[in-house]
Motif scaffolding. Structure first.
Motif, mmCIF file in Angstrom:
data_model
loop_
_atom_site.group_PDB
_atom_site.id
_atom_site.type_symbol
_atom_site.label_atom_id
_atom_site.label_comp_id
_atom_site.label_asym_id
_atom_site.label_seq_id
_atom_site.Cartn_x
_atom_site.Cartn_y
_atom_site.Cartn_z
ATOM 1 N N VAL A 1 0.842 -1.201 0.000
ATOM 2 C CA VAL A 1 0.000 0.000 0.000
ATOM 3 C C VAL A 1 0.875 1.248 0.000
ATOM 4 O O VAL A 1 0.627 2.210 -0.734
ATOM 5 C CB VAL A 1 -0.945 0.014 1.220
ATOM 6 C CG1 VAL A 1 -1.714 1.335 1.280
ATOM 7 C CG2 VAL A 1 -1.919 -1.156 1.165
ATOM 8 N N THR B 1 -4.681 -1.321 -5.689
ATOM 9 C CA THR B 1 -4.474 -0.686 -4.391
ATOM 10 C C THR B 1 -5.552 -1.118 -3.415
ATOM 11 O O THR B 1 -5.288 -1.360 -2.239
ATOM 12 C CB THR B 1 -4.481 0.846 -4.534
ATOM 13 O OG1 THR B 1 -3.447 1.238 -5.434
ATOM 14 C CG2 THR B 1 -4.267 1.523 -3.193
ATOM 15 N N VAL C 1 -5.082 -2.758 0.273
ATOM 16 C CA VAL C 1 -5.664 -2.152 1.475
ATOM 17 C C VAL C 1 -6.527 -3.182 2.207
ATOM 18 O O VAL C 1 -6.479 -3.296 3.435
ATOM 19 C CB VAL C 1 -6.492 -0.901 1.117
ATOM 20 C CG1 VAL C 1 -7.326 -0.442 2.317
ATOM 21 C CG2 VAL C 1 -5.577 0.224 0.655
ATOM 22 N N VAL D 1 -5.575 -4.165 5.982
ATOM 23 C CA VAL D 1 -6.489 -3.861 7.093
ATOM 24 C C VAL D 1 -7.002 -5.143 7.741
ATOM 25 O O VAL D 1 -7.071 -5.246 8.968
ATOM 26 C CB VAL D 1 -7.660 -2.987 6.600
ATOM 27 C CG1 VAL D 1 -8.724 -2.846 7.705
ATOM 28 C CG2 VAL D 1 -7.159 -1.611 6.181
ATOM 29 N N TYR E 1 -5.357 6.635 4.295
ATOM 30 C CA TYR E 1 -6.754 6.196 4.352
ATOM 31 C C TYR E 1 -6.884 4.860 5.073
ATOM 32 O O TYR E 1 -7.818 4.645 5.857
ATOM 33 C CB TYR E 1 -7.325 6.071 2.940
ATOM 34 C CG TYR E 1 -7.545 7.380 2.224
ATOM 35 C CD1 TYR E 1 -7.534 8.597 2.903
ATOM 36 C CD2 TYR E 1 -7.768 7.414 0.837
ATOM 37 C CE1 TYR E 1 -7.723 9.793 2.238
ATOM 38 C CE2 TYR E 1 -7.977 8.607 0.165
ATOM 39 C CZ TYR E 1 -7.955 9.790 0.864
ATOM 40 O OH TYR E 1 -8.160 10.976 0.201
ATOM 41 N N ALA E 2 -5.964 3.937 4.782
ATOM 42 C CA ALA E 2 -6.010 2.610 5.413
ATOM 43 C C ALA E 2 -5.838 2.729 6.926
ATOM 44 O O ALA E 2 -6.543 2.064 7.699
ATOM 45 C CB ALA E 2 -4.935 1.707 4.821
ATOM 46 N N LEU F 1 -8.527 1.631 9.782
ATOM 47 C CA LEU F 1 -8.109 0.679 10.805
ATOM 48 C C LEU F 1 -8.302 1.271 12.199
ATOM 49 O O LEU F 1 -8.746 0.577 13.124
ATOM 50 C CB LEU F 1 -6.642 0.296 10.584
ATOM 51 C CG LEU F 1 -6.046 -0.768 11.506
ATOM 52 C CD1 LEU F 1 -6.850 -2.057 11.456
ATOM 53 C CD2 LEU F 1 -4.588 -1.039 11.121
ATOM 54 N N GLY G 1 -10.975 5.346 3.392
ATOM 55 C CA GLY G 1 -10.342 4.097 3.774
ATOM 56 C C GLY G 1 -11.316 2.943 3.699
ATOM 57 O O GLY G 1 -10.981 1.848 3.224
ATOM 58 N N PHE H 1 -11.073 -0.243 1.175
ATOM 59 C CA PHE H 1 -11.148 -1.584 1.751
ATOM 60 C C PHE H 1 -12.155 -2.446 0.984
ATOM 61 O O PHE H 1 -11.878 -3.603 0.680
ATOM 62 C CB PHE H 1 -11.542 -1.476 3.222
ATOM 63 C CG PHE H 1 -11.723 -2.797 3.911
ATOM 64 C CD1 PHE H 1 -10.631 -3.491 4.405
ATOM 65 C CD2 PHE H 1 -12.990 -3.343 4.089
ATOM 66 C CE1 PHE H 1 -10.792 -4.715 5.050
ATOM 67 C CE2 PHE H 1 -13.163 -4.558 4.728
ATOM 68 C CZ PHE H 1 -12.055 -5.248 5.210
#
Length: 264
Positions: free
Chosen positions: A31, A39, A43, A47, A162-163, A167, A248, A252
């Motif tokens: 990532v 991507t 992610v 996550v 964003y990830a 999370l 995010g 995901f």
């Protein structure tokens, strides 16, 4: 095998956990560097694996606190190895929370390790054992949000940012839900030692259903709205913009179309 060697074996980190942590590290790197062809998939894997790692740490925190509080049996049960397959309720502890993250994007509290409470003396110790799990989620959330509240986002790739935001959102929701004083959740475990014996006996038959009652209540619009308003307020206090968490979540769920505002 000597007693010392035996105890060392009980605390050796499980290869299962190490494999999950390796997936988290590799996909986190993918990532960060935008190495993966997708991507969103990177992610998702990052996550999900990080979420499982946090679940393992949650249960480990319970077990480790219990060990130092008097329950020396937790090692023999495999709870100190961070192996998610060693939990008393592996489905409730890992599988169900992961499914809810995938389906609804919310961090649910999992099951629990089995603590032999009769070996623990003192109400404060009992409360601390129950509180240790949610506190692990809090610490994980603080670590995820550190770049935001420290103002250290320069150089952090947008997708990774964003990830981390999503999370952190999972950790905050899990900590809040699990801290509710509902039978079957850690929040009730914190106050249970201080309740009267008669009251605990009256509540005991309903404890297995507390988790599912909480889930059902989240489908009530007014309760759902109030809960997530509180979560968003905490996220803002930690310096995480709502847009970062939203994007995010969108990354995901890579199988859904992402809005242009979340382009990376």
């Amino acid at each position: 095998m000597s007693a010392t060697t035996h105890r060392h074996h009980e605390r050796r980190i499980s290869p299962v956990f190490l494999a999950i942590a390796a997936v988290m590290g590799v996909t986190g790197w993918a990532v960060w560097t935008d190495f993966a062809a997708s991507t969103g998939l990177a992610v998702f894997l990052f996550v999900t694996s990080a979420w499982i790692v946090s679940l393992c740490l949650h249960e480990y925190a319970h077990a480790r606190t219990a060990l130092h509080s008097g329950d020396i049996t937790v090692g023999a049960k495999g709870y100190l190895t961070l192996n998610p397959l060693a939990y008393t309720h592996a489905v409730l502890s890992v599988v169900l929370p992961v499914l809810f993250v995938i389906m609804g994007g919310i961090g649910l509290p999992g099951g629990a390790v089995f603590i032999e409470r009769d070996r623990v003396r003192g109400r404060w110790k009992h409360s601390l054992i129950s509180a240790a799990g949610p506190l692990a989620n809090v610490l994980f959330a603080v670590a995820c949000t550190a770049p935001f509240w420290l103002g250290a986002l320069d150089g952090v790739p947008v997708a990774f940012r964003y990830a981390l935001a999503f999370l952190a959102f999972l950790q905050v929701t899990a900590a809040l839900l699990n801290s509710l004083p509902v039978p079957g959740l850690d929040g009730y475990g914190v106050i249970e030692p201080w309740l009267s014996y008669r009251f605990k006996r009256q509540i005991e038959p309903y404890a297995p259903y507390g988790f599912f009652v909480v889930i059902a209540l989240l489908f009530v619009p007014a309760i759902n709205g109030a809960f997530f308003d509180g979560v968003d307020a905490l996220m803002r206090a930690l310096g995480v913009p709502e847009l970062a968490r939203y994007c995010g979540s969108n990354l995901f769920r890579f199988w859904e179309s992402a809005p242009e505002i979340c382009a990376v």
